[in-house]
Scaffold this active site. Structure first.
Site, PDB file in Angstrom:
ATOM      1  N   LEU A 164      29.977  36.141  50.442  1.00 36.25           N
ATOM      2  CA  LEU A 164      29.029  35.582  49.477  1.00 36.25           C
ATOM      3  C   LEU A 164      28.568  36.709  48.560  1.00 36.25           C
ATOM      4  O   LEU A 164      28.342  37.826  49.016  1.00 36.25           O
ATOM      5  CB  LEU A 164      27.846  34.973  50.228  1.00 36.25           C
ATOM      6  CG  LEU A 164      26.577  34.581  49.458  1.00 36.25           C
ATOM      7  CD1 LEU A 164      25.884  33.412  50.175  1.00 36.25           C
ATOM      8  CD2 LEU A 164      25.596  35.734  49.311  1.00 36.25           C
ATOM      9  N   ASN A 165      28.418  36.398  47.244  1.00 39.34           N
ATOM     10  CA  ASN A 165      27.718  37.355  46.396  1.00 39.34           C
ATOM     11  C   ASN A 165      26.722  36.649  45.480  1.00 39.34           C
ATOM     12  O   ASN A 165      25.760  36.081  45.992  1.00 39.34           O
ATOM     13  CB  ASN A 165      28.669  38.333  45.682  1.00 39.34           C
ATOM     14  CG  ASN A 165      29.743  37.716  44.838  1.00 39.34           C
ATOM     15  OD1 ASN A 165      30.510  36.880  45.300  1.00 39.34           O
ATOM     16  ND2 ASN A 165      29.831  38.145  43.594  1.00 39.34           N
ATOM     17  N   ASP A 166      26.889  36.623  44.174  1.00 39.57           N
ATOM     18  CA  ASP A 166      25.818  36.218  43.261  1.00 39.57           C
ATOM     19  C   ASP A 166      25.272  34.814  43.528  1.00 39.57           C
ATOM     20  O   ASP A 166      26.044  33.865  43.728  1.00 39.57           O
ATOM     21  CB  ASP A 166      26.314  36.221  41.818  1.00 39.57           C
ATOM     22  CG  ASP A 166      26.852  37.548  41.354  1.00 39.57           C
ATOM     23  OD1 ASP A 166      26.932  38.478  42.167  1.00 39.57           O
ATOM     24  OD2 ASP A 166      27.225  37.658  40.164  1.00 39.57           O
ATOM     25  N   TYR A 216      33.344  32.123  38.026  1.00 40.03           N
ATOM     26  CA  TYR A 216      32.354  33.197  38.121  1.00 40.03           C
ATOM     27  C   TYR A 216      30.945  32.665  37.841  1.00 40.03           C
ATOM     28  O   TYR A 216      30.733  31.479  37.606  1.00 40.03           O
ATOM     29  CB  TYR A 216      32.728  34.330  37.175  1.00 40.03           C
ATOM     30  CG  TYR A 216      33.779  35.280  37.715  1.00 40.03           C
ATOM     31  CD1 TYR A 216      34.520  34.986  38.856  1.00 40.03           C
ATOM     32  CD2 TYR A 216      34.043  36.495  37.080  1.00 40.03           C
ATOM     33  CE1 TYR A 216      35.470  35.861  39.356  1.00 40.03           C
ATOM     34  CE2 TYR A 216      35.002  37.382  37.571  1.00 40.03           C
ATOM     35  CZ  TYR A 216      35.713  37.055  38.702  1.00 40.03           C
ATOM     36  OH  TYR A 216      36.656  37.921  39.189  1.00 40.03           O
ATOM     37  N   SER A 217      29.977  33.575  37.815  1.00 43.60           N
ATOM     38  CA  SER A 217      28.564  33.190  37.851  1.00 43.60           C
ATOM     39  C   SER A 217      28.117  32.426  36.614  1.00 43.60           C
ATOM     40  O   SER A 217      28.690  32.540  35.533  1.00 43.60           O
ATOM     41  CB  SER A 217      27.701  34.442  38.015  1.00 43.60           C
ATOM     42  OG  SER A 217      27.909  35.016  39.273  1.00 43.60           O
ATOM     43  N   GLU A 273      25.508  42.927  33.576  1.00 46.96           N
ATOM     44  CA  GLU A 273      25.847  41.663  34.224  1.00 46.96           C
ATOM     45  C   GLU A 273      24.604  40.796  34.423  1.00 46.96           C
ATOM     46  O   GLU A 273      23.473  41.268  34.437  1.00 46.96           O
ATOM     47  CB  GLU A 273      26.502  41.927  35.588  1.00 46.96           C
ATOM     48  CG  GLU A 273      27.876  42.562  35.499  1.00 46.96           C
ATOM     49  CD  GLU A 273      28.651  42.442  36.790  1.00 46.96           C
ATOM     50  OE1 GLU A 273      29.775  41.913  36.738  1.00 46.96           O
ATOM     51  OE2 GLU A 273      28.141  42.880  37.837  1.00 46.96           O
TER      52      GLU A 273
END
Length: 485
Positions: free
Chosen positions: A40-42, A101-102, A215
């Site tokens: 998991l990230n953002d 992506y985010s 970012e």
């Protein structure tokens, strides 16, 4: 490129295969959102919609490394108990085939609309980037609407993470960007209808010394001031500042919407701990500006996390309420976190030193009527927080995950320590100093059998220490409704 149905089936099988192993990890979190398996990230698309909180997140279910991310999804009625929902987005179209992506969510025309970055690698391996839209009638099932914004002139393909909001009847979008000169900046767009977007230039940046890529920008108004949060990459350490691989911080000022520029002050780090990056905020139905971050940093020792052998890595922070006080952002754990308290372990005055065994999911509060001359808190023979009024610094120390040598993160705290609130999960600590003026977010891989808390203090002031045992079963990860639901 795999189609959506096949990707979902493979993700389901990956979770089914390794979920039990992940849940048996002694470092598995009790009340923080974690991936069922994988990486998991953002945080993405953070919103309260039709009364329910939705947290989407960057997710790699097939292994504990990075790659063509999906959007995972948690929902909650109370910000405490979280339910894992079916996958929201998969990288299954030409415009997002190498990763969804985010991005961010808005409520429009009774639909939940998410704007996200489609990452593409062409036949030569070069990066392409597209800002895309998907819509949902229920917050769970999404229909992709395709590309909304293509890469404008003047930027490299490091152009991602759209955040969309409404101001005075018009829609605005900020995107994290890199100029052709390899400097970080925030691109700014305007739209009347959420379909046709006009590029108005750079809202902020470039700034000398502030990195080669910005970012996850997040622009909003708080108490009459405009705030821009972003995560710059490539900032060099300066003494006790900017010591992580990449940073997250904010500037405060005023957005000129007509000309597409923001006049602002200096960049301030948002969190002083070892692991904090790519936060996202939103306003809930109570009017609170709530923020959640990723408890990790890209390229910072991920391969040394002991959870990898249990087929998972990383988690999100607790939700925090943002307030603007004395020209700075304060972060406070949301009021709902009191619902985590299961049992008060003790409440007592501290003369000079005390020791207690506590639960591995605990909350601590240290209070004093004045300010302390010296304070030391040692947790599980692993993590030490110390403050010296003479030096004016508060410091957090732990063993480096790779070398086991002591590493430190510090902040200036000239006014002294007056209040400390600590949330301890099985492998993390979040420390709120002086009602959120400074925050330290950190992973903590202490021996799972350790329970000892030590607190020392010096000075004339009386110190009160209170401890609660917290719930440790807040993250429900049933996947039985995922496939052919």
């Amino acid at each position: 490129m795999m189609n959506d149905k096949d990707l979902r089936q493979q993700a389901y099988q990956a979770v089914e295969k390794s979920l039990k192993t992940a849940q048996q990890d002694p470092y598995r979190q009790g009340f923080h959102m974690t991936p069922p398996v994988g990486l998991l990230n953002d945080p993405n698309g953070w919103i309260q919609w039709q009364g329910k909180y939705h947290m989407y997140f960057q997710w790699m279910p097939f292994h504990t490394g990075h790659g063509a991310k999906l959007w995972g999804h948690y929902s909650s009625d109370n910000l405490v108990d979280w339910k894992l929902e079916p996958i929201a987005l998969t990288p299954s179209d030409w415009f997002d085939k190498n990763g969804c992506y985010s991005g961010s969510s808005i409520d429009h025309d009774n639909k939940l609309k998410v704007f996200y970055t489609g990452n593409v690698r062409n036949d030569k391996g070069d990066r392409e980037t597209y800002q895309c839209l998907a819509e949902s009638d229920n917050g769970i099932d999404f229909i992709k609407k395709g590309v909304q914004v293509e890469l404008p002139e003047g930027y490299t393909a490091h152009f991602r993470d759209p955040k969309v909001w409404n101001h005075d009847g018009k829609w605005y979008m900020v995107i994290g960007a890199q100029t052709l000169e390899k400097e970080g900046t925030v691109a700014f767009f305007e739209s009347d209808n959420l379909e046709e977007w006009t590029h108005k230039g750079e809202l902020a940046g470039p700034v000398d010394g502030l990195g080669y890529m910005w970012e996850c920008p997040d622009a909003f108004q708080l108490d009459g001031k405009d705030v821009l949060i972003f995560s710059p990459q490539g900032v060099k350490a300066q003494g006790i500042d900017f010591n992580n691989q990449y940073q997250t911080g904010y500037v405060i000022g005023k957005i000129d919407y007509e000309n597409g520029k923001m006049e602002h002050g200096g960049f301030t780090e948002l969190d002083r701990g070892f692991e904090f990056y790519a936060p996202q905020s939103m306003v809930d139905e109570k009017g609170r500006r709530l923020l959640v971050g990723w408890m990790g940093v890209p390229d910072q020792g991920e391969e040394h996390h002991p959870t990898i052998k249990h087929h998972w890595i990383h988690n999100l922070t607790l939700p925090r309420e943002l307030r603007l006080e004395q020209g700075n952002l304060y972060q406070l754990p949301v009021e709902e976190m009191k619902q985590l308290r299961e049992e008060k372990l003790f409440e007592q005055a501290v003369g000079s030193e005390i020791s207690h065994d506590i639960a591995r999911t605990s909350e601590l509060i240290i209070e004093t009527e004045g300010s302390l001359d010296h304070l030391e808190l040692k947790l599980f023979d692993f993590l030490t927080m110390s403050y010296s009024k003479e030096e004016g610094y508060l410091t957090l120390e732990r063993p480096n995950l790779a070398s086991e040598e002591t590493e430190r993160r510090s902040c200036r705290l000239i006014e002294g320590v007056k209040h400390v609130q600590v949330f301890i999960d099985r492998s993390s600590v979040e420390i709120f100093i002086n009602k959120g003026k400074e925050v330290f977010t950190t992973r903590m891989f202490a021996d799972p059998e350790k329970r000892l808390l030590k607190v020392k203090q010096k000075g004339k002031e009386q110190l009160k220490l209170t401890a609660w045992k917290l719930k440790d079963n807040c993250i429900q990860q049933d996947i039985s409704n995922w496939y052919n639901k």
